[in-house]
Every structure is written in C-alpha cells, then in structure tokens.
Design a protein around this motif. Structure first.
Motif, PDB file in Angstrom:
ATOM      1  N   UNK A  56      42.534  41.610  43.885  1.00 41.97           N
ATOM      2  CA  UNK A  56      42.225  42.772  43.911  1.00 41.97           C
ATOM      3  C   UNK A  56      41.434  44.049  43.137  1.00 41.97           C
ATOM      4  N   UNK A  57      39.625  44.192  43.537  1.00 38.49           N
ATOM      5  CA  UNK A  57      39.273  44.756  42.539  1.00 38.49           C
ATOM      6  C   UNK A  57      38.524  44.346  41.331  1.00 38.49           C
ATOM      7  N   UNK A  58      38.352  42.280  41.434  1.00 43.39           N
ATOM      8  CA  UNK A  58      36.861  42.298  40.733  1.00 43.39           C
ATOM      9  C   UNK A  58      36.340  42.344  41.271  1.00 43.39           C
ATOM     10  N   UNK A  59      35.342  42.950  39.461  1.00 41.65           N
ATOM     11  CA  UNK A  59      33.256  43.244  39.433  1.00 41.65           C
ATOM     12  C   UNK A  59      33.165  42.898  38.390  1.00 41.65           C
ATOM     13  N   UNK A  60      31.407  42.886  38.227  1.00 36.97           N
ATOM     14  CA  UNK A  60      30.941  41.885  36.857  1.00 36.97           C
ATOM     15  C   UNK A  60      31.737  42.475  35.867  1.00 36.97           C
ATOM     16  N   UNK A  61      31.613  44.295  35.642  1.00 37.77           N
ATOM     17  CA  UNK A  61      32.115  44.780  34.445  1.00 37.77           C
ATOM     18  C   UNK A  61      33.543  44.547  34.277  1.00 37.77           C
ATOM     19  N   UNK A  62      34.394  43.699  35.024  1.00 43.29           N
ATOM     20  CA  UNK A  62      36.089  43.182  34.737  1.00 43.29           C
ATOM     21  C   UNK A  62      35.664  42.591  33.345  1.00 43.29           C
ATOM     22  N   UNK A  63      36.688  42.144  32.854  1.00 41.88           N
ATOM     23  CA  UNK A  63      37.838  41.580  31.725  1.00 41.88           C
ATOM     24  C   UNK A  63      38.736  41.414  31.546  1.00 41.88           C
ATOM     25  N   UNK A  64      39.044  39.659  30.885  1.00 40.14           N
ATOM     26  CA  UNK A  64      40.363  39.178  30.749  1.00 40.14           C
ATOM     27  C   UNK A  64      40.988  39.653  30.562  1.00 40.14           C
ATOM     28  N   UNK A  65      41.174  41.111  30.095  1.00 38.46           N
ATOM     29  CA  UNK A  65      42.352  42.109  29.370  1.00 38.46           C
ATOM     30  C   UNK A  65      42.634  43.250  30.965  1.00 38.46           C
ATOM     31  N   UNK A  66      41.427  42.871  32.140  1.00 41.91           N
ATOM     32  CA  UNK A  66      41.924  43.907  33.371  1.00 41.91           C
ATOM     33  C   UNK A  66      42.232  43.764  33.865  1.00 41.91           C
ATOM     34  N   UNK A  67      42.558  41.988  33.768  1.00 36.41           N
ATOM     35  CA  UNK A  67      42.963  40.751  34.864  1.00 36.41           C
ATOM     36  C   UNK A  67      44.330  40.943  33.838  1.00 36.41           C
ATOM     37  N   UNK A  68      44.704  40.876  32.707  1.00 33.72           N
ATOM     38  CA  UNK A  68      46.082  40.649  32.199  1.00 33.72           C
ATOM     39  C   UNK A  68      47.363  42.498  32.786  1.00 33.72           C
ATOM     40  N   UNK A  69      46.393  43.387  32.515  1.00 33.04           N
ATOM     41  CA  UNK A  69      46.505  44.518  32.868  1.00 33.04           C
ATOM     42  C   UNK A  69      46.999  44.165  34.637  1.00 33.04           C
ATOM     43  N   UNK A  70      46.236  44.200  35.724  1.00 33.30           N
ATOM     44  CA  UNK A  70      46.100  43.951  36.408  1.00 33.30           C
ATOM     45  C   UNK A  70      48.009  43.094  36.757  1.00 33.30           C
ATOM     46  N   UNK A  71      47.573  41.719  36.265  1.00 32.37           N
ATOM     47  CA  UNK A  71      48.837  40.864  36.371  1.00 32.37           C
ATOM     48  C   UNK A  71      49.959  41.696  35.788  1.00 32.37           C
ATOM     49  N   UNK A  72      50.491  42.041  34.416  1.00 32.89           N
ATOM     50  CA  UNK A  72      51.533  42.752  34.085  1.00 32.89           C
ATOM     51  C   UNK A  72      51.922  44.228  35.201  1.00 32.89           C
ATOM     52  N   UNK A  73      50.803  44.925  35.590  1.00 31.15           N
ATOM     53  CA  UNK A  73      51.698  45.741  36.538  1.00 31.15           C
ATOM     54  C   UNK A  73      51.986  45.579  37.908  1.00 31.15           C
ATOM     55  N   UNK A  74      51.532  43.965  38.681  1.00 26.21           N
ATOM     56  CA  UNK A  74      51.504  43.723  39.774  1.00 26.21           C
ATOM     57  C   UNK A  74      53.493  43.381  38.992  1.00 26.21           C
TER      58      UNK A  74
END
Length: 168
Positions: A56-74
């Motif tokens: 949730x929260x993915x947008x056009x400025x999101x990077x793969x590192x943002x996705x990684x951060x979301x995964x490890x926080x999850x």
C-alpha cells in the motif's frame, strides 16, 4: 531476488553480505508505504497458509528501496505482534536472539531493535538448525550429559543492538 539481482551478484562476486548491499540505499526514515510480506502464506501470529502479500502506498516516485523498506518494516511489525501476544500470555521478552540470514545485517537488526524496543543479540553461531543438530548429536554420543549443557557450551553471543527510544 527480483528487485536486487545486481546487488546479489555483486555480493557474491565480492564475498559481501547481500543484505548490506541491498540496504545500502534503503531510506532511513520510516517508510511511506506499507507491506504485508506474506508471499508464501503467513506464519505466526497469523498461521494462514493462504495469506497473500499486500503493498500500500506505491506511487510514481517510489523506488525499489522504498519497497524493500516496506518489506522489512512489515516483517518487523509481524515480530512486534508476536511479542505483544507473548506479553498478553504473561511471557515477558527482554532480549531477542538473532539467527539465520537476517542476523548478518546490521541495518536490519538495528531496525528490528528500534521497532520492537527490544535488545537484539546475535548468536555467535547464526545457523540455528545446524547448531541444534550438533547439540543433539553431541548429547547423543555422550559428549554432554544434557541438551542444556551442550547449548550452554556451544552457543555464544555476538554483537548486541539496542533500540533507539526516539525511533521506537
């Protein structure tokens, strides 16, 4: 594997930790997206083999590192839910012991300490399954009289990570 193929190849070629390579450019601040990292079902506290991951929260400025951060926080949030369940059951946990692949990443361990508010100590032998097998085998052949004695002798402590109370 899909998002960090280059980092995995570099880590292997340079004999470095893949997590260190992946986390090198991961944002330090709390992430702006959230993930349920249930890609192969969900373990505790959910115990749902049919669970699916959610981002949730993915947008056009999101990077793969943002996705990684979301995964490890999850993953960290699931750990927090497990700890809360223990506390509701009257089991107080002061120190967490880290083993396995994630125990090789200082950044991930610090993130878990900050999220949980708990001290995390890395085992001197991070591969718990192999260590457990060795402890049982050493007890079986009579080197130690109990499993507790074997683990007391075989398991040491590595580095300890302390939570940053301001981040927690």
């Amino acid at each position: 594997d899909s998002l960090f193929t280059k980092e995995a190849e570099l880590a292997e070629a340079n004999q470095k930790n893949v997590y260190d390579e992946m986390f090198k450019h991961m944002p330090g601040a709390v992430g702006t997206m959230h993930m349920l990292p249930h890609f192969t079902g969900a373990g505790t506290p959910w115990l749902d083999s049919g669970a699916a991951g959610v981002l949730v929260g993915l947008n056009l400025t999101s990077t793969r590192h943002d996705i990684l951060k979301a995964a490890v926080e999850g993953i960290g949030y699931d750990l927090m839910l497990n700890l809360e369940g223990f506390e509701r059951a009257g089991i107080l946990v002061d120190i967490l012991r880290a083993v396995g692949g994630g125990s090789h990443s200082e950044r991930w361990l610090q993130l878990k300490a900050d999220m949980t508010g708990k001290q995390i100590t890395v085992s001197s032998v991070p591969e718990a399954s192999a260590l457990g097998a060795a402890a049982f085998a050493s007890r079986t052949v009579g080197r130690y009289s109990t499993i507790q004695e074997a683990t007391d002798q075989m398991v040491g402590q590595g580095k300890t990570y302390y939570p940053d109370r301001q981040i927690h």
